[in-house]
Design a protein around this motif. Structure first.
Motif, PDB file in Angstrom:
ATOM      1  N   HIS A 204       6.920  -6.273  -3.062  1.00 40.73           N
ATOM      2  CA  HIS A 204       6.130  -5.090  -2.779  1.00 40.73           C
ATOM      3  C   HIS A 204       4.668  -5.404  -3.214  1.00 40.73           C
ATOM      4  CE1 HIS A 204       4.522  -1.159  -1.767  1.00 40.73           C
ATOM      5  NE2 HIS A 204       4.372  -1.036  -3.118  1.00 40.73           N
TER       6      HIS A 204
ATOM      7  N   LEU B 285      -2.808  -8.826   0.864  1.00 46.18           N
ATOM      8  CA  LEU B 285      -3.820  -7.957   1.424  1.00 46.18           C
ATOM      9  C   LEU B 285      -5.158  -8.110   0.866  1.00 46.18           C
ATOM     10  CD1 LEU B 285      -1.686  -4.884   2.512  1.00 46.18           C
ATOM     11  CD2 LEU B 285      -2.264  -6.467   4.295  1.00 46.18           C
TER      12      LEU B 285
ATOM     13  N   ARG C 144      -5.833  -2.779   5.746  1.00 49.69           N
ATOM     14  CA  ARG C 144      -6.360  -4.156   5.930  1.00 49.69           C
ATOM     15  C   ARG C 144      -7.730  -3.788   6.510  1.00 49.69           C
ATOM     16  NH1 ARG C 144      -2.669  -5.849   8.646  1.00 49.69           N
ATOM     17  NH2 ARG C 144      -1.574  -7.119   7.171  1.00 49.69           N
TER      18      ARG C 144
ATOM     19  N   LEU D 275      -1.699   4.851  -0.814  1.00 52.19           N
ATOM     20  CA  LEU D 275      -0.578   4.344   0.198  1.00 52.19           C
ATOM     21  C   LEU D 275       0.171   5.339   1.231  1.00 52.19           C
ATOM     22  CD1 LEU D 275       0.494   1.040  -1.607  1.00 52.19           C
ATOM     23  CD2 LEU D 275      -1.309   1.393   0.081  1.00 52.19           C
TER      24      LEU D 275
ATOM     25  N   SER E  85      -1.704   3.291   6.657  1.00 50.42           N
ATOM     26  CA  SER E  85      -0.829   2.321   6.735  1.00 50.42           C
ATOM     27  C   SER E  85      -1.265   0.734   6.442  1.00 50.42           C
ATOM     28  CB  SER E  85      -0.295   2.172   8.183  1.00 50.42           C
ATOM     29  OG  SER E  85      -1.473   1.574   8.751  1.00 50.42           O
ATOM     30  N   ARG E  86      -0.270  -0.285   6.383  1.00 54.64           N
ATOM     31  CA  ARG E  86      -0.963  -1.373   6.037  1.00 54.64           C
ATOM     32  C   ARG E  86      -2.071  -1.989   6.816  1.00 54.64           C
ATOM     33  NH1 ARG E  86       1.969  -0.579   2.046  1.00 54.64           N
ATOM     34  NH2 ARG E  86       3.269  -1.881   0.951  1.00 54.64           N
ATOM     35  N   ASP E  87      -2.081  -1.744   8.085  1.00 53.85           N
ATOM     36  CA  ASP E  87      -3.021  -2.043   9.104  1.00 53.85           C
ATOM     37  C   ASP E  87      -4.333  -1.291   8.771  1.00 53.85           C
ATOM     38  OD1 ASP E  87      -1.232  -3.872  10.526  1.00 53.85           O
ATOM     39  OD2 ASP E  87      -0.802  -2.495  12.037  1.00 53.85           O
TER      40      ASP E  87
ATOM     41  N   GLU F 230       3.002  -8.386  -1.354  1.00 55.57           N
ATOM     42  CA  GLU F 230       2.533  -7.945  -0.013  1.00 55.57           C
ATOM     43  C   GLU F 230       1.085  -7.284  -0.298  1.00 55.57           C
ATOM     44  OE1 GLU F 230       5.524  -5.411   1.768  1.00 55.57           O
ATOM     45  OE2 GLU F 230       6.952  -7.154   2.012  1.00 55.57           O
ATOM     46  N   LEU F 231       1.175  -6.460  -1.316  1.00 57.32           N
ATOM     47  CA  LEU F 231      -0.442  -5.959  -1.487  1.00 57.32           C
ATOM     48  C   LEU F 231      -1.192  -7.007  -2.014  1.00 57.32           C
ATOM     49  CD1 LEU F 231       0.649  -2.448  -3.665  1.00 57.32           C
ATOM     50  CD2 LEU F 231      -0.027  -2.945  -1.163  1.00 57.32           C
TER      51      LEU F 231
ATOM     52  N   THR G 291      -4.664   0.412  -5.366  1.00 57.98           N
ATOM     53  CA  THR G 291      -4.052   1.216  -4.358  1.00 57.98           C
ATOM     54  C   THR G 291      -3.035   2.083  -5.493  1.00 57.98           C
ATOM     55  OG1 THR G 291      -2.094  -0.622  -4.522  1.00 57.98           O
ATOM     56  CG2 THR G 291      -3.511  -0.270  -2.543  1.00 57.98           C
TER      57      THR G 291
END
Length: 305
Positions: A261, A268, A213, A204, A208-210, A264-265, A237
């Motif tokens: 946290h 995704l 994805r 990570l 980034s998160r985007d 959220e992962l 991750t």
């Protein structure tokens, strides 16, 4: 079910080097008792700058995992990830198989294309171009599959030739230890994950998160192109320096924040969140994991599969 894994990348805990083994044994035993799913070490020979000076203590990965296997009973064990350049592929598969056998089937086979030129030069290990390293990685993955299938027929590749890839005893896990491939490349790495892997890992710190994805969608596309079920791939991750304390002191995460946290992962599509932490020698961390974090996280289902 969301799973949590612990990476131990730093062995500089005391001026008394004789205490290193005892401290590491305590950490791995606490990790198992806390209910963590997996334990990982790096495949490096010099310390990385993100964790300390290059001269700080660094242990050889497979020796360290074998030591950990002797002090635990259930936790999964793996390298995050082995560099393809450091060991001839037949010997690498034999080493990983040995860990799987001696641990009663707890090994992951983590592997990647390698990147740290400084330690290659420092220890006299050839460091080919990135294109050649990826060719070596694919051949190593082919050799691993062949050896774990029990085929002793000669392997003739561009970089490796094995006259008799004998592998006895075979792995405890069938058909083989899960093959985890690390990296971020969408054209090469994720294609190799879809074709040869059972799991993928991404740091990570690198995405980034985007971006994460998008890379998951690229992996899905690679799976579809070869007819591989996307759900067959474990998505993992790595969080670097994720610090958890009871009260969130010094900009750390409280248990509630850590759970959010990890949630959220999972949302995704991540199946296993691996992390390392600067407070790995603190008993508080493992108490919080055992009593407040892992029981909740294990109830979280990964989505977007």
């Amino acid at each position: 079910m969301m799973r949590l894994g612990l990476q131990v990348p730093n062995f500089t805990w005391s001026d008394d080097q004789c205490q290193l083994g005892d401290t590491f044994a305590t950490i791995v035993q606490r990790a198992e008792r806390a209910g963590l799913y997996s334990l990982w070490v790096m495949d490096h020979f010099f310390q990385l700058p993100v964790f300390g000076p290059v001269e700080h203590e660094m242990l050889e990965g497979y020796s360290t995992l074998t030591f950990a296997a002797g002090h635990t009973n259930r936790i999964k064990l793996g390298m995050l990830v082995a560099g393809v350049t450091y060991r001839y592929p037949g010997l690498l598969v034999k080493t990983a198989t040995t860990l799987d056998v001696l641990s009663h089937g707890r090994a992951y086979f983590g592997i990647g294309a390698a990147w740290n030129e400084e330690e290659h030069q420092g220890l006299g290990v050839p460091f080919p171009s990135i294109a050649e390293r990826f060719e070596c990685l694919e051949e190593t993955l082919q050799i691993a599959h062949q050896m774990w299938e029990g085929s002793e027929k000669p392997y003739q590749g561009k970089h490796y030739q094995l006259a008799r890839p004998l592998n006895v005893p075979s792995s405890v896990q069938k058909p083989h230890p899960p093959i985890l491939i690390g990296g971020t490349g969408e054209r090469k790495t994720l294609r190799l994950v879809a074709q040869y892997g059972d799991a993928w890992n991404v740091s990570l710190r690198q995405v980034s998160r985007d971006e994460l994805r998008r890379k998951l969608e690229v992996l899905r596309d690679h799976c579809q192109s070869i007819g591989r079920p996307y759900a067959d791939i474990e998505k993992t991750t790595l969080d670097t320096n994720l610090r958890i304390t009871r009260d969130g002191r010094d900009n750390s995460l409280t248990p509630a924040a850590a759970i959010e946290h990890f949630r959220e992962l999972a949302n995704l599509g991540i199946d296993q969140a691996i992390f390392n932490t600067p407070n790995v020698t603190d008993l508080e961390l493992f108490d919080l994991l055992a009593t407040e974090i892992i029981p909740v996280v294990e109830q979280i289902e990964a989505t977007s599969r």
